[in-house]
Design a protein around this motif. Structure first.
Motif, PDB file in Angstrom:
ATOM      1  N   MET A   1      89.108  26.586  -2.734  1.00  0.00           N
ATOM      2  CA  MET A   1      88.864  27.911  -2.172  1.00  0.00           C
ATOM      3  C   MET A   1      89.761  28.928  -2.868  1.00  0.00           C
ATOM      4  SD  MET A   1      87.173  29.688   0.159  1.00  0.00           S
ATOM      5  CE  MET A   1      86.606  28.497   1.376  1.00  0.00           C
ATOM      6  N   LYS A   2      89.163  30.003  -3.343  1.00  0.00           N
ATOM      7  CA  LYS A   2      89.913  31.063  -4.016  1.00  0.00           C
ATOM      8  C   LYS A   2      90.038  32.246  -3.070  1.00  0.00           C
ATOM      9  CE  LYS A   2      89.363  31.453  -8.375  1.00  0.00           C
ATOM     10  NZ  LYS A   2      88.816  31.714  -9.732  1.00  0.00           N
ATOM     11  N   ASN A   3      91.278  32.660  -2.791  1.00  0.00           N
ATOM     12  CA  ASN A   3      91.541  33.755  -1.857  1.00  0.00           C
ATOM     13  C   ASN A   3      91.811  35.042  -2.622  1.00  0.00           C
ATOM     14  OD1 ASN A   3      91.467  32.049   0.480  1.00  0.00           O
ATOM     15  ND2 ASN A   3      93.505  31.313  -0.075  1.00  0.00           N
ATOM     16  N   GLY A   4      91.112  36.105  -2.242  1.00  0.00           N
ATOM     17  CA  GLY A   4      91.292  37.371  -2.922  1.00  0.00           C
ATOM     18  C   GLY A   4      91.405  38.538  -1.968  1.00  0.00           C
ATOM     19  N   LEU A   5      92.099  39.581  -2.407  1.00  0.00           N
ATOM     20  CA  LEU A   5      92.231  40.820  -1.640  1.00  0.00           C
ATOM     21  C   LEU A   5      91.553  41.925  -2.425  1.00  0.00           C
ATOM     22  CD1 LEU A   5      93.451  42.496   0.701  1.00  0.00           C
ATOM     23  CD2 LEU A   5      95.519  42.767  -0.699  1.00  0.00           C
ATOM     24  N   ILE A   6      90.609  42.614  -1.782  1.00  0.00           N
ATOM     25  CA  ILE A   6      89.862  43.697  -2.419  1.00  0.00           C
ATOM     26  C   ILE A   6      90.337  45.029  -1.839  1.00  0.00           C
ATOM     27  CG2 ILE A   6      87.589  44.591  -3.010  1.00  0.00           C
ATOM     28  CD1 ILE A   6      87.986  41.738  -3.946  1.00  0.00           C
ATOM     29  N   ILE A   7      91.027  45.815  -2.648  1.00  0.00           N
ATOM     30  CA  ILE A   7      91.541  47.118  -2.243  1.00  0.00           C
ATOM     31  C   ILE A   7      90.706  48.193  -2.937  1.00  0.00           C
ATOM     32  CG2 ILE A   7      93.564  48.646  -2.245  1.00  0.00           C
ATOM     33  CD1 ILE A   7      95.298  46.123  -2.595  1.00  0.00           C
ATOM     34  N   GLY A   8      90.348  49.258  -2.219  1.00  0.00           N
ATOM     35  CA  GLY A   8      89.589  50.294  -2.897  1.00  0.00           C
ATOM     36  C   GLY A   8      89.001  51.337  -1.992  1.00  0.00           C
ATOM     37  N   LYS A  17      78.205  44.071   0.037  1.00  0.00           N
ATOM     38  CA  LYS A  17      76.764  43.869   0.166  1.00  0.00           C
ATOM     39  C   LYS A  17      76.315  42.623  -0.588  1.00  0.00           C
ATOM     40  CE  LYS A  17      72.654  45.097   1.576  1.00  0.00           C
ATOM     41  NZ  LYS A  17      72.294  45.096   3.015  1.00  0.00           N
ATOM     42  N   ALA A  18      76.889  42.379  -1.753  1.00  0.00           N
ATOM     43  CA  ALA A  18      76.529  41.189  -2.525  1.00  0.00           C
ATOM     44  C   ALA A  18      76.855  39.922  -1.744  1.00  0.00           C
ATOM     45  CB  ALA A  18      77.261  41.196  -3.863  1.00  0.00           C
ATOM     46  N   ILE A  19      78.006  39.905  -1.093  1.00  0.00           N
ATOM     47  CA  ILE A  19      78.392  38.750  -0.277  1.00  0.00           C
ATOM     48  C   ILE A  19      77.464  38.608   0.914  1.00  0.00           C
ATOM     49  CG2 ILE A  19      80.215  37.809   1.206  1.00  0.00           C
ATOM     50  CD1 ILE A  19      82.236  39.153  -0.672  1.00  0.00           C
ATOM     51  N   ASN A  20      77.133  39.731   1.530  1.00  0.00           N
ATOM     52  CA  ASN A  20      76.247  39.721   2.700  1.00  0.00           C
ATOM     53  C   ASN A  20      74.879  39.130   2.368  1.00  0.00           C
ATOM     54  OD1 ASN A  20      73.973  41.670   4.163  1.00  0.00           O
ATOM     55  ND2 ASN A  20      75.535  40.913   5.574  1.00  0.00           N
ATOM     56  N   ALA A  30      87.275  33.324  -0.399  1.00  0.00           N
ATOM     57  CA  ALA A  30      87.648  33.959   0.868  1.00  0.00           C
ATOM     58  C   ALA A  30      88.252  35.319   0.533  1.00  0.00           C
ATOM     59  CB  ALA A  30      88.652  33.096   1.628  1.00  0.00           C
ATOM     60  N   LEU A  31      87.516  36.375   0.855  1.00  0.00           N
ATOM     61  CA  LEU A  31      87.949  37.716   0.468  1.00  0.00           C
ATOM     62  C   LEU A  31      88.307  38.551   1.685  1.00  0.00           C
ATOM     63  CD1 LEU A  31      85.280  38.554  -2.276  1.00  0.00           C
ATOM     64  CD2 LEU A  31      87.539  37.528  -2.561  1.00  0.00           C
ATOM     65  N   ASP A  32      89.439  39.215   1.607  1.00  0.00           N
ATOM     66  CA  ASP A  32      89.833  40.203   2.610  1.00  0.00           C
ATOM     67  C   ASP A  32      89.683  41.581   1.984  1.00  0.00           C
ATOM     68  OD1 ASP A  32      90.510  38.292   4.510  1.00  0.00           O
ATOM     69  OD2 ASP A  32      92.590  38.162   3.829  1.00  0.00           O
ATOM     70  N   PHE A  33      89.316  42.553   2.833  1.00  0.00           N
ATOM     71  CA  PHE A  33      89.078  43.911   2.334  1.00  0.00           C
ATOM     72  C   PHE A  33      90.088  44.892   2.935  1.00  0.00           C
ATOM     73  CE2 PHE A  33      85.141  41.642   1.773  1.00  0.00           C
ATOM     74  CZ  PHE A  33      84.688  42.089   0.541  1.00  0.00           C
ATOM     75  N   PHE A  34      90.533  45.808   2.091  1.00  0.00           N
ATOM     76  CA  PHE A  34      91.487  46.832   2.502  1.00  0.00           C
ATOM     77  C   PHE A  34      91.018  48.124   1.835  1.00  0.00           C
ATOM     78  CE2 PHE A  34      95.520  49.008   2.955  1.00  0.00           C
ATOM     79  CZ  PHE A  34      96.124  48.412   4.062  1.00  0.00           C
ATOM     80  N   ALA A  35      90.034  48.774   2.456  1.00  0.00           N
ATOM     81  CA  ALA A  35      89.365  49.888   1.789  1.00  0.00           C
ATOM     82  C   ALA A  35      89.028  51.006   2.763  1.00  0.00           C
ATOM     83  CB  ALA A  35      88.085  49.402   1.114  1.00  0.00           C
ATOM     84  N   ALA A 242      77.509  41.712  -7.425  1.00  0.00           N
ATOM     85  CA  ALA A 242      77.365  40.286  -7.717  1.00  0.00           C
ATOM     86  C   ALA A 242      77.925  39.950  -9.099  1.00  0.00           C
ATOM     87  CB  ALA A 242      75.895  39.885  -7.626  1.00  0.00           C
ATOM     88  N   ALA A 243      77.733  40.849 -10.065  1.00  0.00           N
ATOM     89  CA  ALA A 243      78.272  40.630 -11.402  1.00  0.00           C
ATOM     90  C   ALA A 243      79.799  40.646 -11.382  1.00  0.00           C
ATOM     91  CB  ALA A 243      77.739  41.710 -12.356  1.00  0.00           C
ATOM     92  N   ILE A 244      80.374  41.522 -10.571  1.00  0.00           N
ATOM     93  CA  ILE A 244      81.820  41.560 -10.415  1.00  0.00           C
ATOM     94  C   ILE A 244      82.324  40.260  -9.788  1.00  0.00           C
ATOM     95  CG2 ILE A 244      83.705  42.628  -9.110  1.00  0.00           C
ATOM     96  CD1 ILE A 244      82.940  44.312 -11.454  1.00  0.00           C
ATOM     97  N   LEU A 245      81.656  39.809  -8.753  1.00  0.00           N
ATOM     98  CA  LEU A 245      82.058  38.573  -8.076  1.00  0.00           C
ATOM     99  C   LEU A 245      81.967  37.372  -9.017  1.00  0.00           C
ATOM    100  CD1 LEU A 245      80.410  39.181  -4.596  1.00  0.00           C
ATOM    101  CD2 LEU A 245      82.861  38.900  -5.034  1.00  0.00           C
TER     102      LEU A 245
END
Length: 251
Positions: A1-8, A17-20, A30-35, A242-245
């Motif tokens: 499992m790769k854990n990432g934080l998405i800030i923006g 939306k791509a994940i959804n 596993a991504l957390d968002f801080f936006a 999706a391309a970013i992911l």
């Protein structure tokens, strides 16, 4: 499992939306968002490896999007900063209004190479992205990825916006893209922990635009089931996300 934080800022919605739409594809992430909308999350403080939202408006938005108000940076495998001021627009404005002496001969005012580079460096040195990268790198050794704001949709050309019309007129689109990358590299080069993710190649049109297929149907950050108006040229859609992911999965 790769854990990432998405800030923006609002551009983070393309990733959400791509994940959804394809949750199973990203089950190993596993991504957390801080936006938040606008320029991005400005009201934060750092305490060791912890980053906390202190601005009431930022806290309100994080609550709205069911995001934590505080995150421990050292719990992640990577951190990304999405856009937050790193956009091609300042370069477009400068190049459409001026010309270097060794470029096309036309009636735009001349600008020296030194002034040109200084102006672009100033445009990016004061961005929220630069401030966040500086603070993050001082509080964690986790790899940081700067995702540049997607280029505007190719549909902007039909809106007759002066700066973009001028770039086509003067055949300056390739020069604009090269100048943007050079300026961003220069501004972030002193923070070696940071890697830059440029415009996705398959979404690129004429050096400085995002293909329509990667922009139409973009969604709002606070509600990924709500699309932007059809004339929105600023945001990319879930295909770009999706391309970013895919890129982040392979780092």
């Amino acid at each position: 499992m790769k854990n990432g934080l998405i800030i923006g800022n609002s551009h983070v919605a393309m990733i959400s939306k791509a994940i959804n739409l394809e949750a199973s594809t990203y089950a190993d992430m596993a991504l957390d968002f801080f936006a938040c909308p606008g320029i991005g999350p400005e009201g934060v403080v750092f305490n060791g490896s912890k980053m906390s939202a202190v601005d009431p408006e930022l806290q309100k938005y994080l609550t709205l999007t069911q995001s934590a108000h505080e995150v421990d940076l050292n719990t992640y495998d990577f951190i990304t900063i999405v856009a937050c001021g790193v956009s091609i627009f300042p370069v477009v404005q400068l190049i459409s209004a001026t010309r270097l002496w060794d470029h096309a001969k036309d009636n735009r005012p001349l600008i020296s190479h030194d002034c040109f580079e200084t102006a672009l460096n100033d445009a990016f040195i004061n961005t929220l992205a630069r401030k966040l990268v500086t603070s993050l790198s001082a509080h964690t050794n986790v790899p940081i990825y700067l995702i540049c704001q997607p280029y505007p949709s190719e549909n902007i050309q039909a809106q007759n916006r002066k700066h973009f019309t001028n770039l086509g007129k003067y055949n300056e689109t390739a020069h604009t893209a090269a100048a943007f990358q050079a300026a961003v590299r220069n501004v972030f080069s002193d923070i070696p922990e940071t890697q830059i993710i440029w415009q996705i190649n398959e979404a690129l049109q004429d050096h400085i635009y995002t293909k329509e297929a990667y922009s139409v149907g973009s969604v709002r950050l606070h509600n990924i089931n709500q699309q932007h108006p059809t004339d929105d040229i600023l945001h990319a859609n879930h295909l770009y996300g999706a391309a970013i992911l895919k890129h982040l999965k392979n780092i």
